[in-house]
Design a protein around this motif. Sequence first.
Motif, PDB file in Angstrom:
ATOM      1  N   TRP A 144       0.780  -1.275  -0.072  1.00  6.75           N
ATOM      2  CA  TRP A 144       0.171  -0.175   0.030  1.00  6.75           C
ATOM      3  C   TRP A 144       0.813   1.241  -0.012  1.00  6.75           C
ATOM      4  CZ3 TRP A 144       0.680  -3.558   3.944  1.00  6.75           C
ATOM      5  CH2 TRP A 144       1.012  -3.102   5.049  1.00  6.75           C
ATOM      6  N   ARG A 145       2.206   1.088   0.475  1.00 10.31           N
ATOM      7  CA  ARG A 145       3.171   2.244   0.472  1.00 10.31           C
ATOM      8  C   ARG A 145       3.804   2.347  -1.049  1.00 10.31           C
ATOM      9  NH1 ARG A 145       4.830  -1.011   5.799  1.00 10.31           N
ATOM     10  NH2 ARG A 145       4.506  -2.583   4.060  1.00 10.31           N
ATOM     11  N   VAL A 183      -5.392   5.287  -8.871  1.00 14.79           N
ATOM     12  CA  VAL A 183      -5.975   4.356  -8.166  1.00 14.79           C
ATOM     13  C   VAL A 183      -5.502   4.140  -6.654  1.00 14.79           C
ATOM     14  CG1 VAL A 183      -5.119   2.319  -9.231  1.00 14.79           C
ATOM     15  CG2 VAL A 183      -7.256   2.114  -7.942  1.00 14.79           C
ATOM     16  N   ARG A 184      -6.158   4.184  -5.785  1.00 18.16           N
ATOM     17  CA  ARG A 184      -5.716   4.117  -4.396  1.00 18.16           C
ATOM     18  C   ARG A 184      -4.616   5.082  -3.846  1.00 18.16           C
ATOM     19  NH1 ARG A 184      -6.606  -0.201  -0.928  1.00 18.16           N
ATOM     20  NH2 ARG A 184      -8.443  -1.492  -1.418  1.00 18.16           N
ATOM     21  N   ALA A 201      -9.819   6.645  -8.448  1.00 20.54           N
ATOM     22  CA  ALA A 201     -10.552   5.627  -7.952  1.00 20.54           C
ATOM     23  C   ALA A 201      -9.883   5.096  -6.493  1.00 20.54           C
ATOM     24  CB  ALA A 201     -10.945   4.365  -8.728  1.00 20.54           C
ATOM     25  N   GLN A 202     -10.791   5.228  -5.491  1.00 20.70           N
ATOM     26  CA  GLN A 202     -10.414   4.690  -4.227  1.00 20.70           C
ATOM     27  C   GLN A 202      -9.373   5.499  -3.633  1.00 20.70           C
ATOM     28  OE1 GLN A 202     -11.113   0.616  -5.810  1.00 20.70           O
ATOM     29  NE2 GLN A 202     -10.730   0.143  -3.721  1.00 20.70           N
ATOM     30  N   LEU A 217     -16.152   9.627 -11.463  1.00 22.47           N
ATOM     31  CA  LEU A 217     -16.726   8.441 -10.694  1.00 22.47           C
ATOM     32  C   LEU A 217     -18.081   8.888  -9.747  1.00 22.47           C
ATOM     33  CD1 LEU A 217     -13.941   6.260  -9.450  1.00 22.47           C
ATOM     34  CD2 LEU A 217     -15.895   5.477 -10.892  1.00 22.47           C
ATOM     35  N   PRO A 218     -19.199   8.212  -9.736  1.00 23.67           N
ATOM     36  CA  PRO A 218     -20.328   8.731  -8.906  1.00 23.67           C
ATOM     37  C   PRO A 218     -19.728   9.194  -7.630  1.00 23.67           C
ATOM     38  CG  PRO A 218     -20.499   6.362  -9.233  1.00 23.67           C
ATOM     39  CD  PRO A 218     -19.172   6.983 -10.023  1.00 23.67           C
ATOM     40  N   SER A 219     -18.759   8.598  -6.996  1.00 20.34           N
ATOM     41  CA  SER A 219     -18.515   9.000  -5.550  1.00 20.34           C
ATOM     42  C   SER A 219     -17.405  10.000  -5.372  1.00 20.34           C
ATOM     43  CB  SER A 219     -17.824   7.830  -5.030  1.00 20.34           C
ATOM     44  OG  SER A 219     -16.748   7.111  -5.846  1.00 20.34           O
ATOM     45  N   ASP A 246     -11.885  10.149  -3.035  1.00 25.11           N
ATOM     46  CA  ASP A 246     -13.145   9.199  -3.219  1.00 25.11           C
ATOM     47  C   ASP A 246     -13.981   8.867  -2.162  1.00 25.11           C
ATOM     48  OD1 ASP A 246     -14.773   7.209  -4.190  1.00 25.11           O
ATOM     49  OD2 ASP A 246     -13.314   6.179  -5.520  1.00 25.11           O
ATOM     50  N   LEU A 247     -15.301   9.507  -2.281  1.00 28.91           N
ATOM     51  CA  LEU A 247     -16.162   9.578  -0.979  1.00 28.91           C
ATOM     52  C   LEU A 247     -16.559   8.055  -0.624  1.00 28.91           C
ATOM     53  CD1 LEU A 247     -18.160  12.719  -1.742  1.00 28.91           C
ATOM     54  CD2 LEU A 247     -15.888  12.477  -0.350  1.00 28.91           C
ATOM     55  N   ALA A 248     -16.447   7.045  -1.578  1.00 28.52           N
ATOM     56  CA  ALA A 248     -16.485   5.718  -1.064  1.00 28.52           C
ATOM     57  C   ALA A 248     -15.727   5.248  -0.149  1.00 28.52           C
ATOM     58  CB  ALA A 248     -16.181   4.908  -2.317  1.00 28.52           C
ATOM     59  N   GLU A 249     -14.365   5.838   0.150  1.00 27.21           N
ATOM     60  CA  GLU A 249     -13.344   5.700   1.135  1.00 27.21           C
ATOM     61  C   GLU A 249     -13.837   6.489   2.422  1.00 27.21           C
ATOM     62  OE1 GLU A 249     -11.080   3.327   0.756  1.00 27.21           O
ATOM     63  OE2 GLU A 249     -11.651   3.226  -1.089  1.00 27.21           O
ATOM     64  N   ARG A 250     -13.251   5.970   3.730  1.00 26.74           N
ATOM     65  CA  ARG A 250     -13.412   6.644   4.900  1.00 26.74           C
ATOM     66  C   ARG A 250     -12.432   8.155   5.068  1.00 26.74           C
ATOM     67  NH1 ARG A 250     -12.234   2.920   9.839  1.00 26.74           N
ATOM     68  NH2 ARG A 250     -10.539   2.599   8.444  1.00 26.74           N
ATOM     69  N   PRO A 252     -11.768  10.656   3.130  1.00 30.77           N
ATOM     70  CA  PRO A 252     -10.716  10.861   2.259  1.00 30.77           C
ATOM     71  C   PRO A 252     -10.377  12.101   1.820  1.00 30.77           C
ATOM     72  CG  PRO A 252     -13.082  10.698   1.279  1.00 30.77           C
ATOM     73  CD  PRO A 252     -13.115  10.436   2.678  1.00 30.77           C
TER      74      PRO A 252
END
Lengths: 261, 565, 435
Positions: A144-145, A183-184, A201-202, A217-219, A246-250, A252
């Motif tokens: 992730w890093r 992404v991410r 994304a994300q 994206l919709p988020s 991305d508002l899908a994430e906590r 963000p």
Amino acid sequence: MKELVLRPLEQPACGLSAESISCDVFAGKSVEEIEALEVYSGNRRRRLGDFFSVSGEAGDTPGETRIVIEGDVPRTKWIGRGMSAGEILVKGSTGMYTGAWMRGGRILVQGSVDSFAGMMMSGGELEVQGDAGDYLGCAYRGEWRGMRGGSILVHGNAGTEAGHCLSGGRVTVMGRAESFAGVRMRSGLLVLGSAESRVGAQMTGGSIVVLSRTEMLPSFELVDRVSSPEIEGVSFEGVFEVYAGDLAERNPKGRVYLKVE
Amino acid sequence: MKLVLKNGYVYDPANGVNGEKMDIFIENGKIVEEVSGAKEIDCSGMLVMPGGVEIHSHIAGGKVNTARLMRPEDHLRNVAPRTSVTRSVCGYSTPSTFLTGYAYSKMGYTTAFTAALPPLMARHTHEELHDIPMLDKGALTVMGNNWLIMHYLSEGRIEHACAYAAWLLRATKGYAIKAVNPGGSEAWGWGRDVRSLDDRVPHFDITPREIIRGLMEINERLSLPHSVHLHPNNLGRVGNFTTTLETLELTRDVKPSRERQVLQLTHAQFHSYGGDSWRNFSSEAESIAKAVNSSDRLVLDMGQVVFGDTTTMTADGPMEYYLSSLTGLKWANKDIELETAPGVTPFVYSEKSPVSGVQWAIGLELALLVESPEKVMLTTDHPNGAPFFTYPKIVAWLMSAKSREEVLERLHRAAQKNTVLGSIDREYGWSEICWVTRTAQARSLGLESKGHLGVGADADVAVYRIDPESTDPARDYEAVERAFSATALTVKGGEVVVRDGEVVKVVSGRTLYVDAGVGEELEREVLKDVDYYFKRFYTVNLANYPVQEVYLTSPEAVKVDSGVR
Amino acid sequence: MRVTHRDVVCSFCGTLCDDIEVDVEDGRIAEVRHACRIGTTKFLSASRHEHRLLKPMVRENGRLKEVSLEEAVERAAEILAGAQRPLLYGWSSTSCEAQSVGIELAEVLGGVIDNTSTVCHGPSTIAVHEAGFISCTLGEVKNRADLVIYWGANPMHAHPRHLSRYSIYPRGYFRERGHQDRTLVVVDVRRTDTARLAQKFVRVQPGRDYELISALRAVVNGRKLPMDEVAGVSREDIEELAEMMKSCSFGVLFFGMGLTQSPGRHRNIDNAICLVRDLNTYTKFVIMPMRGHYNVVGFSEVLSWQAGFPFAVDFSKGYAWYNPGETTANDVLQRGECDAMLVVASDPVSNFPKPSVENMLKMPIVAIDVHPTPTTMVADVVIPAAIAGIEVEGTAYRMDVVPLRLRKVVEPPEGVLSDVEVLQRILERVKEIKG
Ligand code: SF4
Ligand SMILES: [Zn+2]
């Protein structure tokens, strides 16, 4: 700075794994020693000299070493792996993982690079005058890093997932990036001439600047409209829509800037 | 096969041998009085101990492999190609099975127990154990959230519970009864947890207190070689030491059926936390150590933390969820029908973090504050506190106050302020190290032929390249760490398997499991219930559940006649 | 005489039903009970030898010619040991024991080993690397689930007994009334047979699953959607679905190749796992891939514990290196990197994209299989194998990673060995050649 020239001979069909083409490895070595460096052609351990004619002279330290590859080596992987200083100039295209884990120094590829260029980079500069494959400046699988520092500049286009898990530093694609750029992403700056779908994304942090409109994206939420902003210490001309996500994430904290005028 | 290890300084505290220069005679895989015409290996100037015994390490099975699958980035570490003797290896916090065997062996270990075997996944655990070379192996079968156990206990049918537990050990080829967050992992089936010994398990008429007490009773009625091996409730929660103390209290009215404890408090470090928020998080190692010191029915293993990047994995589903929600890192969860709920998430222990610093201190405090080394076992709860590769470092810390001080100085202030480690000057000697790395484990597990070098013991021996006469471990702690990282010689079952830190011979080791007999009629009755459960609630047929012996390397059943009828 | 074998495991799909009854008469399978139509056919056809490979063959002057097993093994070992970048492919329809030998063979050869997940659920695994995996065994679903979602999966066709054994119809401990205690939701691009059974069907635009998942996540996490429709689904429907998910007491999301192989691939799964993670803030929710081949999971498991990675492992430097996109079978093939292939229990000639197959045809292929396939027809060495789960025992992992022991109910055709034995012989010979 001393210069060491590699002239490609016949390249093996099964690809060449050439981690040894790096200023850190070449520094302080004679031409003979460099020719004898280990490379892998498939499962066969071979000598670098089997695939390149070597001439010139390496510097005493990586920083004093410049490597010039005279031609196309699109199947040669891992050029400049983990390099800390010095320069590599490729007068053609390279294979996968160019500049992966790079820590410092500079790589200039006059042609294109295959996928995973600049993977896990933490410093230095990678410049590509042609195109880049998928996963430009990405993290290794599961990590992730991702890229933590340094900069990547691609004059042409990039494949999918450019700046995957970007965690610092800067990635610029002057042309078009395919889907899932950034992404991410966690921090740092990703600049794209244009972007296919699903940019950011994300993402949870950092900034993405797209110099043209693209479908969000919709988020993502449109939160602002700014002109000539300074983003992560870089000034941009024009008017930008600012999206949060991305508002899908906590929690963000990511921002995507789309140039609209 | 005969062998003599000549002239080493032998530490075998179980037999009262403390650094005497002597020869160890080996024949047919056993320690013998004397052999003639044997190959001799000179061990002079070196430290000789029984082979190491690992009692709690997550080395095989479903969640270990989920962790491997989830963490390819971990497998870029420790990479080595195939050699003429060994397979290719990789991995650090989630090493491959082959590496697990080789690495333990290089550190002088000859036996290892994997910490949690979920019954439905038992075949998987044994498949992996099969591929862990170099070691004798065993697995602890988890029962703390098992539906049938909970039903029997709540209905007060203790004999039935005993017979079922015995059947489960046989079916899973398990060695002991393990309980993980009793009741809590079942509650996790609904996304919940239990937070005290008296919380009711949702939909089951039972509390954690009753489960723990019940399991200890089952264990002692069956007279199993090991005691109940308990990961108590509230692991890793601030202020959890009160739950731990209450849990330890429960051993008061349990009579041991053998000469051993009735409870092993596992990875005690994770259960010795004071404070009421992460801000005043502190050590309660003293309270826990006091409880252990004042009881002859308790032992603990450390669950030591070492700084760095690791992977946490337990059959404590709610805990792993909680931890991953603190870090935001990837999280795997794997609830297992009617049995348990393992989870996995990566974790980084940082020297700069006040919490990590205190955690690091607690493990060492426990080992140093529990007076008798016979009650302490060195573990990291691999890989939860750290990968087992870090054991040599921990040995050095236990032997040297100076080495602890050096770390303590680098840490966040909280590690000094909220612990007493800095004021402890106790330093372990070689005998104590021998206790906490092998002898205490063998005792706790009831392994009579391990953990010592008396005649008749397994010829599992570790020879370390360090001279206990001329080395002052308090000062030369780096030499200690080096020596314990790679043996001069590891002997497994009478064969030299490691020489100068390199694996020279691959052996496969035995798999130990417990076969406890109960009355036939009782067993028949219980099997009826088992059958009903399989028909109604499991998704595999009963006939496909028990693990066949083909999965075990050199299976060895430890037979117990329990007298439960 | 008729002998009945009970508790037999069906080695066809990832449902891995273990309640099959097989009647054997005169050494042949006479009747099969409890299996679905596909499973029954697999059992019954095992005994019909006209559909089987029975003799080892080696290509000579362009023709496959019957040879002894020794000759076939010798030729196979020569081909593989002589290759610079051999690809060892297949593995999903055989036992863990065979996979284990295959992995050592790849290591000794310095080859690339990959299984069929590269064309089915490889993306799911890549997603797990990034998002983790929030799952359970199927009994948890049976006993607890009150909300069951199939997304891009049509079990009515691909996993016929999945609904009846695990998800919708069985009576569970907390779901005593079976399907009456559960709600079925299907998300797909078209109304499948499974969708016809559902209380709620959500039709998503092809290739837009990712957007729909992102929208669901935003809503689950308390955001209001700024648009009326996402991926062809109205905001009301999205909000309703989100509410159903948050308010159930145990939800499960089963996903299939409709999600893994549509645009976004591993990103769809990553996002879906994250959705499930979000849902765990509110309730209990799990996710599970509908794995196809009966032991595709086993391969990932064995490879992970032995070599540290779940598929697509490259041993060319003697140790394991993994990176899908480089080391995946189709990538290696399409870049023209490999120069020989071993195919075990699989038919890539029928299943792979054209550019891969074109390159396959240029290299020597060794195929070990039960039946003749287009791949065995173009192979240079063909070695028949017994059927794991019918003619030989072994281990397989169900889609929820529950390991089961495959049973043997009949003898293999005369002279036909298990692939485990065949592979062991090749391995031994390769070791000799490689010294
Ligand atoms: S659902 Fe799958 S495993 Fe079950 S019987 Fe049918 S084909 Fe066999
Ligand atoms: Zn543990």
